[in-house]
Write a protein that holds these residues in place. Structure first.
Motif, PDB file in Angstrom:
ATOM      1  N   ASN A 112      -6.214 -21.264   6.376  1.00 59.32           N
ATOM      2  CA  ASN A 112      -6.476 -21.420   4.946  1.00 59.32           C
ATOM      3  C   ASN A 112      -5.763 -20.340   4.141  1.00 59.32           C
ATOM      4  O   ASN A 112      -5.174 -20.611   3.090  1.00 59.32           O
ATOM      5  N   GLY A 113      -5.781 -19.082   4.645  1.00 53.27           N
ATOM      6  CA  GLY A 113      -5.093 -17.999   3.946  1.00 53.27           C
ATOM      7  C   GLY A 113      -3.590 -18.193   3.918  1.00 53.27           C
ATOM      8  O   GLY A 113      -2.930 -17.954   2.901  1.00 53.27           O
ATOM      9  N   THR A 114      -3.031 -18.650   5.054  1.00 53.13           N
ATOM     10  CA  THR A 114      -1.592 -18.906   5.122  1.00 53.13           C
ATOM     11  C   THR A 114      -1.184 -20.022   4.171  1.00 53.13           C
ATOM     12  O   THR A 114      -0.161 -19.925   3.478  1.00 53.13           O
ATOM     13  N   PHE A 115      -1.997 -21.090   4.138  1.00 58.39           N
ATOM     14  CA  PHE A 115      -1.680 -22.216   3.253  1.00 58.39           C
ATOM     15  C   PHE A 115      -1.760 -21.806   1.796  1.00 58.39           C
ATOM     16  O   PHE A 115      -0.894 -22.165   0.980  1.00 58.39           O
ATOM     17  N   ASN A 116      -2.783 -21.023   1.438  1.00 60.87           N
ATOM     18  CA  ASN A 116      -2.906 -20.564   0.052  1.00 60.87           C
ATOM     19  C   ASN A 116      -1.750 -19.639  -0.326  1.00 60.87           C
ATOM     20  O   ASN A 116      -1.244 -19.686  -1.454  1.00 60.87           O
ATOM     21  N   GLU A 117      -1.321 -18.800   0.626  1.00 58.93           N
ATOM     22  CA  GLU A 117      -0.177 -17.929   0.376  1.00 58.93           C
ATOM     23  C   GLU A 117       1.093 -18.755   0.175  1.00 58.93           C
ATOM     24  O   GLU A 117       1.915 -18.464  -0.706  1.00 58.93           O
ATOM     25  N   TYR A 118       1.233 -19.811   0.991  1.00 62.92           N
ATOM     26  CA  TYR A 118       2.394 -20.701   0.853  1.00 62.92           C
ATOM     27  C   TYR A 118       2.402 -21.373  -0.518  1.00 62.92           C
ATOM     28  O   TYR A 118       3.439 -21.422  -1.201  1.00 62.92           O
ATOM     29  N   LYS A 119       1.243 -21.879  -0.959  1.00 55.74           N
ATOM     30  CA  LYS A 119       1.171 -22.521  -2.269  1.00 55.74           C
ATOM     31  C   LYS A 119       1.539 -21.545  -3.375  1.00 55.74           C
ATOM     32  O   LYS A 119       2.250 -21.890  -4.324  1.00 55.74           O
ATOM     33  N   SER A 120       1.035 -20.300  -3.242  1.00 56.67           N
ATOM     34  CA  SER A 120       1.325 -19.290  -4.254  1.00 56.67           C
ATOM     35  C   SER A 120       2.824 -18.991  -4.319  1.00 56.67           C
ATOM     36  O   SER A 120       3.406 -18.873  -5.411  1.00 56.67           O
ATOM     37  N   LYS A 121       3.475 -18.875  -3.130  1.00 57.15           N
ATOM     38  CA  LYS A 121       4.909 -18.591  -3.092  1.00 57.15           C
ATOM     39  C   LYS A 121       5.721 -19.731  -3.685  1.00 57.15           C
ATOM     40  O   LYS A 121       6.724 -19.511  -4.378  1.00 57.15           O
ATOM     41  N   VAL A 122       5.319 -20.968  -3.390  1.00 61.82           N
ATOM     42  CA  VAL A 122       6.033 -22.125  -3.949  1.00 61.82           C
ATOM     43  C   VAL A 122       5.951 -22.120  -5.473  1.00 61.82           C
ATOM     44  O   VAL A 122       6.945 -22.350  -6.175  1.00 61.82           O
ATOM     45  N   LYS A 123       4.754 -21.834  -5.998  1.00 56.63           N
ATOM     46  CA  LYS A 123       4.583 -21.798  -7.446  1.00 56.63           C
ATOM     47  C   LYS A 123       5.419 -20.685  -8.076  1.00 56.63           C
ATOM     48  O   LYS A 123       6.040 -20.881  -9.122  1.00 56.63           O
ATOM     49  N   GLN A 124       5.429 -19.502  -7.432  1.00 59.89           N
ATOM     50  CA  GLN A 124       6.179 -18.372  -7.969  1.00 59.89           C
ATOM     51  C   GLN A 124       7.687 -18.624  -7.934  1.00 59.89           C
ATOM     52  O   GLN A 124       8.416 -18.264  -8.861  1.00 59.89           O
ATOM     53  N   THR A 125       8.148 -19.250  -6.849  1.00 55.38           N
ATOM     54  CA  THR A 125       9.589 -19.431  -6.656  1.00 55.38           C
ATOM     55  C   THR A 125      10.137 -20.625  -7.421  1.00 55.38           C
ATOM     56  O   THR A 125      11.196 -20.541  -8.059  1.00 55.38           O
ATOM     57  N   TYR A 126       9.431 -21.756  -7.368  1.00 50.43           N
ATOM     58  CA  TYR A 126       9.962 -23.004  -7.930  1.00 50.43           C
ATOM     59  C   TYR A 126       9.189 -23.508  -9.143  1.00 50.43           C
ATOM     60  O   TYR A 126       9.616 -24.469  -9.784  1.00 50.43           O
ATOM     61  N   GLY A 127       8.034 -22.900  -9.426  1.00 56.72           N
ATOM     62  CA  GLY A 127       7.266 -23.308 -10.592  1.00 56.72           C
ATOM     63  C   GLY A 127       6.165 -24.304 -10.244  1.00 56.72           C
ATOM     64  O   GLY A 127       6.144 -24.906  -9.174  1.00 56.72           O
ATOM     65  N   GLU A 128       5.240 -24.488 -11.205  1.00 58.26           N
ATOM     66  CA  GLU A 128       4.088 -25.369 -11.020  1.00 58.26           C
ATOM     67  C   GLU A 128       4.498 -26.820 -10.843  1.00 58.26           C
ATOM     68  O   GLU A 128       3.913 -27.558 -10.052  1.00 58.26           O
ATOM     69  N   ASP A 129       5.522 -27.271 -11.574  1.00 61.05           N
ATOM     70  CA  ASP A 129       5.956 -28.674 -11.493  1.00 61.05           C
ATOM     71  C   ASP A 129       6.466 -29.014 -10.096  1.00 61.05           C
ATOM     72  O   ASP A 129       6.164 -30.082  -9.547  1.00 61.05           O
ATOM     73  N   ALA A 130       7.245 -28.098  -9.498  1.00 60.92           N
ATOM     74  CA  ALA A 130       7.764 -28.342  -8.149  1.00 60.92           C
ATOM     75  C   ALA A 130       6.615 -28.404  -7.141  1.00 60.92           C
ATOM     76  O   ALA A 130       6.627 -29.228  -6.219  1.00 60.92           O
ATOM     77  N   HIS A 131       5.622 -27.546  -7.328  1.00 55.65           N
ATOM     78  CA  HIS A 131       4.454 -27.548  -6.438  1.00 55.65           C
ATOM     79  C   HIS A 131       3.744 -28.901  -6.498  1.00 55.65           C
ATOM     80  O   HIS A 131       3.392 -29.484  -5.463  1.00 55.65           O
ATOM     81  N   LYS A 132       3.563 -29.440  -7.693  1.00 57.27           N
ATOM     82  CA  LYS A 132       2.875 -30.729  -7.839  1.00 57.27           C
ATOM     83  C   LYS A 132       3.710 -31.872  -7.270  1.00 57.27           C
ATOM     84  O   LYS A 132       3.179 -32.815  -6.689  1.00 57.27           O
ATOM     85  N   LYS A 133       5.053 -31.790  -7.419  1.00 55.22           N
ATOM     86  CA  LYS A 133       5.906 -32.834  -6.857  1.00 55.22           C
ATOM     87  C   LYS A 133       5.821 -32.851  -5.336  1.00 55.22           C
ATOM     88  O   LYS A 133       5.815 -33.918  -4.712  1.00 55.22           O
ATOM     89  N   LEU A 134       5.759 -31.669  -4.726  1.00 60.51           N
ATOM     90  CA  LEU A 134       5.610 -31.597  -3.272  1.00 60.51           C
ATOM     91  C   LEU A 134       4.285 -32.216  -2.817  1.00 60.51           C
ATOM     92  O   LEU A 134       4.235 -32.962  -1.840  1.00 60.51           O
ATOM     93  N   LEU A 135       3.219 -31.915  -3.543  1.00 61.41           N
ATOM     94  CA  LEU A 135       1.925 -32.495  -3.198  1.00 61.41           C
ATOM     95  C   LEU A 135       1.944 -34.004  -3.368  1.00 61.41           C
ATOM     96  O   LEU A 135       1.360 -34.741  -2.568  1.00 61.41           O
ATOM     97  N   ASP A 136       2.638 -34.479  -4.424  1.00 61.21           N
ATOM     98  CA  ASP A 136       2.761 -35.929  -4.634  1.00 61.21           C
ATOM     99  C   ASP A 136       3.409 -36.601  -3.441  1.00 61.21           C
ATOM    100  O   ASP A 136       2.977 -37.664  -2.975  1.00 61.21           O
ATOM    101  N   GLN A 137       4.466 -35.985  -2.909  1.00 59.47           N
ATOM    102  CA  GLN A 137       5.165 -36.559  -1.762  1.00 59.47           C
ATOM    103  C   GLN A 137       4.263 -36.602  -0.533  1.00 59.47           C
ATOM    104  O   GLN A 137       4.281 -37.557   0.242  1.00 59.47           O
ATOM    105  N   ILE A 138       3.452 -35.557  -0.343  1.00 63.59           N
ATOM    106  CA  ILE A 138       2.518 -35.535   0.788  1.00 63.59           C
ATOM    107  C   ILE A 138       1.497 -36.648   0.649  1.00 63.59           C
ATOM    108  O   ILE A 138       1.227 -37.398   1.589  1.00 63.59           O
ATOM    109  N   TYR A 139       0.931 -36.800  -0.550  1.00 68.75           N
ATOM    110  CA  TYR A 139      -0.077 -37.829  -0.761  1.00 68.75           C
ATOM    111  C   TYR A 139       0.524 -39.225  -0.616  1.00 68.75           C
ATOM    112  O   TYR A 139      -0.098 -40.125  -0.078  1.00 68.75           O
ATOM    113  N   ILE A 140       1.756 -39.389  -1.109  1.00 66.54           N
ATOM    114  CA  ILE A 140       2.406 -40.694  -1.018  1.00 66.54           C
ATOM    115  C   ILE A 140       2.619 -41.087   0.435  1.00 66.54           C
ATOM    116  O   ILE A 140       2.467 -42.242   0.824  1.00 66.54           O
TER     117      ILE A 140
END
Length: 262
Positions: A112-140
């Motif tokens: 859980n800590g690793t996943f939360n750290e990964y989400k935080s890094k994605v948001k910092q590096t690529y922004g909130e929109d990129a993070h949501k697009k990645l989640l969309d692809q996973i859900y799809i």
């Protein structure tokens, strides 16, 4: 040399077997020990009564407590040893169960800590929109692989007696499944979960499932939100996800995910 190597292999395999099956072996040992303790205690008691009667006949009086103890002590040695071994197996089971639980909690917290750290890094590096697009692809991907099914929501009629809203498809992250109900139903479930969370200071995933009207998950009772984690409200984001074919569903997300508790 070969015999020595063979003996070492047997010992290594035995250690691995005992380590992997320790709880099962201790459970069997405790069960067998309990039966043998009862049987041996019964036999010892019969023998002790016979000794008591022999002393009474020999001395022509009732034996004293000291005489009874001194003459019958030996017959209870076997039941005592079996009872001690049984208790040792029971305490051993508790010890290994605690170790397994601690290992599960540590593993979950690490993931859980690793996943939360990964989400935080994605948001910092690529922004909130990129993070949501990645989640969309996973859900799809999940949507393409699973069939949508409807649950019977009659059990929650008390929450929404006049619910005439449009039926929508939702994705349950914890159960890795889809279900159908109205948006109002989901909002009501989120509200009632937070109401109980505020009153008790904790709430479980299966409690949320019950408000939604869907089946509980195997680990849903152990996945809990707690105010001890530093937040007083469970935020939800019912985000709409549109797939390539134009169909859509709503992903139920939350910034503060539950922790595994025993």
């Amino acid at each position: 040399m070969k015999n020595k190597q063979l003996l070492e292999n047997i010992l290594d395999n035995s250690k691995i077997f005992l380590k992997n099956n320790s709880s099962t072996l201790l459970t069997i040992g405790a069960s067998v020990g309990m039966v043998l303790t009862v049987v041996s205690t019964t036999k010892a008691t019969i023998k002790a009564v016979e000794i008591y009667n022999e002393i009474e006949v020999e001395k022509k009086r009732k034996p004293t407590r000291k005489e009874v103890v001194l003459n019958t002590f030996s017959v209870y040695i076997t039941p005592f040893v079996l009872c001690s071994a049984t208790l040792a197996c029971v305490h051993g089971m508790k010890y290994f169960d605690r170790k397994k639980q601690a290992s599960l909690i540590s593993a979950y917290q690490f993931i859980n800590g690793t996943f939360n750290e990964y989400k935080s890094k994605v948001k910092q590096t690529y922004g909130e929109d990129a993070h949501k697009k990645l989640l969309d692809q996973i859900y799809i991907e999940h949507a393409d692989k699973q069939l949508v099914y409807a649950q019977n929501l009659a059990g929650n009629d008390v929450l929404l007696p006049d619910d005439d809203g449009e039926i929508k498809t939702f994705y349950d992250h914890f159960g890795d499944r889809f279900f159908q109900c109205t948006m109002e139903q989901v909002l009501q479930a989120e509200y009632h979960l937070n109401r109980n969370f505020s009153l008790r200071g904790e709430a479980s995933v299966n409690e949320f499932n019950s408000f939604l009207g869907i089946a509980p998950t195997d680990d849903g009772d152990m996945l809990n939100w707690s105010m001890d984690d530093g937040f007083t409200w469970i935020d939800f984001d019912n985000r709409k996800v549109t797939m390539d074919d134009g169909s859509c569903f709503y992903a139920i997300e939350m910034p503060f995910e539950p922790n595994l508790m025993f």
